[in-house]
Design an enzyme around this catalytic site. Structure first.
Site, PDB file in Angstrom:
ATOM      1  N   ASP A 213       0.800  -1.227   0.000  1.00  0.00           N
ATOM      2  CA  ASP A 213       0.000   0.000   0.000  1.00  0.00           C
ATOM      3  C   ASP A 213       0.832   1.276   0.000  1.00  0.00           C
ATOM      4  O   ASP A 213       0.465   2.257  -0.632  1.00  0.00           O
ATOM      5  CB  ASP A 213      -0.961   0.010   1.191  1.00  0.00           C
ATOM      6  CG  ASP A 213      -0.239   0.186   2.514  1.00  0.00           C
ATOM      7  OD1 ASP A 213       0.516  -0.724   2.902  1.00  0.00           O
ATOM      8  OD2 ASP A 213      -0.415   1.233   3.164  1.00  0.00           O
TER       9      ASP A 213
ATOM     10  N   ASP B 247       5.475   0.255   3.361  1.00  0.00           N
ATOM     11  CA  ASP B 247       5.670  -0.991   4.099  1.00  0.00           C
ATOM     12  C   ASP B 247       5.553  -2.181   3.154  1.00  0.00           C
ATOM     13  O   ASP B 247       5.514  -2.033   1.937  1.00  0.00           O
ATOM     14  CB  ASP B 247       4.660  -1.090   5.248  1.00  0.00           C
ATOM     15  CG  ASP B 247       3.225  -0.889   4.757  1.00  0.00           C
ATOM     16  OD1 ASP B 247       2.958  -1.170   3.565  1.00  0.00           O
ATOM     17  OD2 ASP B 247       2.372  -0.461   5.554  1.00  0.00           O
TER      18      ASP B 247
ATOM     19  N   TYR C 264      -5.716   0.807   8.767  1.00  0.00           N
ATOM     20  CA  TYR C 264      -6.770   1.188   7.822  1.00  0.00           C
ATOM     21  C   TYR C 264      -8.132   0.875   8.409  1.00  0.00           C
ATOM     22  O   TYR C 264      -8.934   0.163   7.819  1.00  0.00           O
ATOM     23  CB  TYR C 264      -6.561   0.501   6.469  1.00  0.00           C
ATOM     24  CG  TYR C 264      -5.374   1.054   5.718  1.00  0.00           C
ATOM     25  CD1 TYR C 264      -5.445   2.295   5.093  1.00  0.00           C
ATOM     26  CD2 TYR C 264      -4.180   0.355   5.662  1.00  0.00           C
ATOM     27  CE1 TYR C 264      -4.349   2.826   4.429  1.00  0.00           C
ATOM     28  CE2 TYR C 264      -3.072   0.875   4.998  1.00  0.00           C
ATOM     29  CZ  TYR C 264      -3.169   2.104   4.387  1.00  0.00           C
ATOM     30  OH  TYR C 264      -2.083   2.636   3.733  1.00  0.00           O
TER      31      TYR C 264
ATOM     32  N   GLU D 232       5.770   9.732   3.418  1.00  0.00           N
ATOM     33  CA  GLU D 232       5.451   8.395   2.913  1.00  0.00           C
ATOM     34  C   GLU D 232       4.540   8.482   1.691  1.00  0.00           C
ATOM     35  O   GLU D 232       3.516   9.163   1.710  1.00  0.00           O
ATOM     36  CB  GLU D 232       4.763   7.559   3.988  1.00  0.00           C
ATOM     37  CG  GLU D 232       4.571   6.105   3.578  1.00  0.00           C
ATOM     38  CD  GLU D 232       4.094   5.219   4.723  1.00  0.00           C
ATOM     39  OE1 GLU D 232       4.196   3.987   4.597  1.00  0.00           O
ATOM     40  OE2 GLU D 232       3.631   5.760   5.750  1.00  0.00           O
TER      41      GLU D 232
END
Length: 490
Positions: free
Chosen positions: A74, A77, A226, A470
């Protein structure tokens, strides 16, 4: 120029900040925004332009006795979270549906990016009757490591929802992704399109019949990473809206009537909250199906009204605006990963302006007249800001322009490639010296859009500052459409 347009121009093209020499290359940014997805691929990789990545996650699904290889990591990571991944696939598909002609030579790459996700989502939906697999990789273990995806040694746990442990939000989003992709591939690969559509129908029925949040079913395996904060009704609406778009069957429009309440006062659109996106999508019927069965349907007109109320909460000089902007002109919705909201809302701005233009339609926000051009000005300001027309003169797309983030919070980018450092780097081996160093990342994740600057237009470019540095698939996916829109217009 109408007065309302002139005022909007002054607000967003702040004379003191206007870069008169800036001339964004939307075509270049478009190609890079799609190329980025190669760097997020999991599974067996074909030869690709982002050559510092290699195959990974080749045993994914084995703990459950199924093949769940493929899909995307995603963000920075090495976990596959299906909720944001499915949203990514939906937004990429919507970009192709709306802007196919504008994509030009990038269309095959866009198809490939979508298919990399939907091939995986099909596996998740069809591997085991009564189950929808929704993720691979223990997020808590993974986030304790700083290692390349090619070296993963954390457990690749498999997560699923079922009638006993439902997950209507992730199922509704999966149905939306598959339905949207079925429209994309309807002409270029009809058999694949039919498989996508049939699976989307099954998954939506699963979501409707077995209602419940995956927050409750999966707990710490998905939260706080999430969590579904908006509930699951917006995903049921979103999934039904996409199946209506794919089939034009009033059955699915009727489903939207039964699940479409709620979401009043929404001024956001994201992987978690789909109300605004669903209403813009459904409003398309008001403009594009004149004289058809649904043209006079009060539900469709209501969606148009709700879509325009959303726009009134976004426009800065609207009396109903609830959206903050930085001094540099950037929408500011959240302190962390703000650009995800900017790109998603910008997609709705360009797309709704497109619908409006097709019918010479305008609307008002109080005494503010809104034309397609009004929305396009705001959308262009957001895109240009991301590409470098901002107080820091920094492009927030990696690899675009001369000044862009060099220390992004991304494992594969920040660690030496297996091509140059074939020796294994175990879980903790990446922190020193790679994570904590102030040196630029050794691998350039071309096209990655990071979380972006803070509310004062400042960006520190620090790897440890994941809230701003990120990248994520869902940030990029939503900007593909606007970039295609402006590339064609430039």
């Amino acid at each position: 120029m109408p007065l309302s347009h002139f005022l909007l121009f002054l607000i967003f093209f702040n004379i003191s900040l206007l870069c008169v020499q800036c001339n964004p290359n939307y075509t270049d940014a478009l190609s890079k925004s799609i190329l980025f997805f190669q760097g997020q691929r999991s599974g067996h990789l074909p030869p690709q332009e982002i050559s510092w990545r290699a195959s990974s996650g080749l045993s994914d699904g084995s703990l459950a006795g199924v093949d769940l290889t493929g899909g995307y990591y995603d963000a920075g990571d090495n976990v596959k979270f299906n909720f944001p991944m499915a949203y990514t696939a939906t937004m990429l598909s919507w970009s192709v549906i709306e802007y196919e002609e504008n994509l030009g030579p990038q269309l095959p790459a866009a198809h490939a990016a979508i298919r990399w996700a939907t091939d995986y989502l099909l596996k998740c939906a069809r591997a085991t009757p009564g189950r929808l697999y929704v993720g691979v990789g223990d997020p808590n273990a993974d986030h304790g490591c700083w290692e390349r995806p090619e070296d993963m040694d954390t457990v690749r746990s498999v997560y699923y929802v079922s009638p006993e442990n439902p997950g209507s939000e992730v199922a509704g989003e999966t149905a939306a992704a598959l339905a949207a992709a079925s429209v994309v591939f309807k002409k270029v690969d009809p058999s694949y399109s039919r498989l996508l559509l049939a699976t989307a129908k099954d998954v939506l029925q699963f979501a409707l019949q077995h209602r419940g949040s995956y927050n409750d079913s999966l707990g710490s395996h998905v939260c706080p990473f999430y969590c579904s904060f908006s509930g699951y009704m917006d995903e049921l609406l979103w999934g039904a809206a996409w199946l209506f778009r794919a089939t034009n069957e009033t059955y699915y429009l009727n489903i939207t009537k039964s699940v479409g309440g709620g979401g009043d006062g929404i001024d956001i659109f994201s992987w978690d909250n789909k109300y605004a996106g669903a209403r813009v999508l459904l409003a398309r019927s008001y403009f594009s199906m004149q004289g058809s069965l649904v043209n006079n349907d009060e539900t469709v007109e209501a969606y148009k009204q709700q879509a325009e109320e959303f726009m009134c909460r976004i426009l800065p000089n609207s009396p109903y605006s609830t959206t903050q902007y930085t001094k540099g002109g950037l929408m500011h919705k959240m302190g962390a990963t703000n650009l995800q909201y900017v790109t998603s809302i910008t997609f709705l701005l360009t797309t709704y302006s497109k619908y409006m233009a097709s019918a010479n339609h305008t609307f008002t926000c109080g005494d503010l007249g809104v034309t397609p051009w009004t929305l396009q000005i705001l959308a262009k300001r957001q895109v240009d800001y991301i590409l470098g027309d901002n107080p820091m003169k920094m492009s927030y797309m990696v690899g675009y322009g001369a000044n862009y983030p060099k220390r992004i919070h991304h494992r594969g980018s920040s660690l030496p490639s297996v091509m140059t450092h074939p020796e294994r780097l175990e879980c903790g081996a990446g922190f020193q010296p790679y994570f904590y160093t102030s040196s630029p990342n050794p691998n350039t994740l071309i096209g990655a859009i990071v979380g972006g600057p803070n509310q004062t237009d400042f960006f520190p470019d620090e790897r440890r500052d994941y809230a701003h540095s990120e990248p994520a698939t869902y940030i990029n996916a939503a900007l593909v459409g606007p970039l295609a829109f402006f590339a064609a217009a430039s």
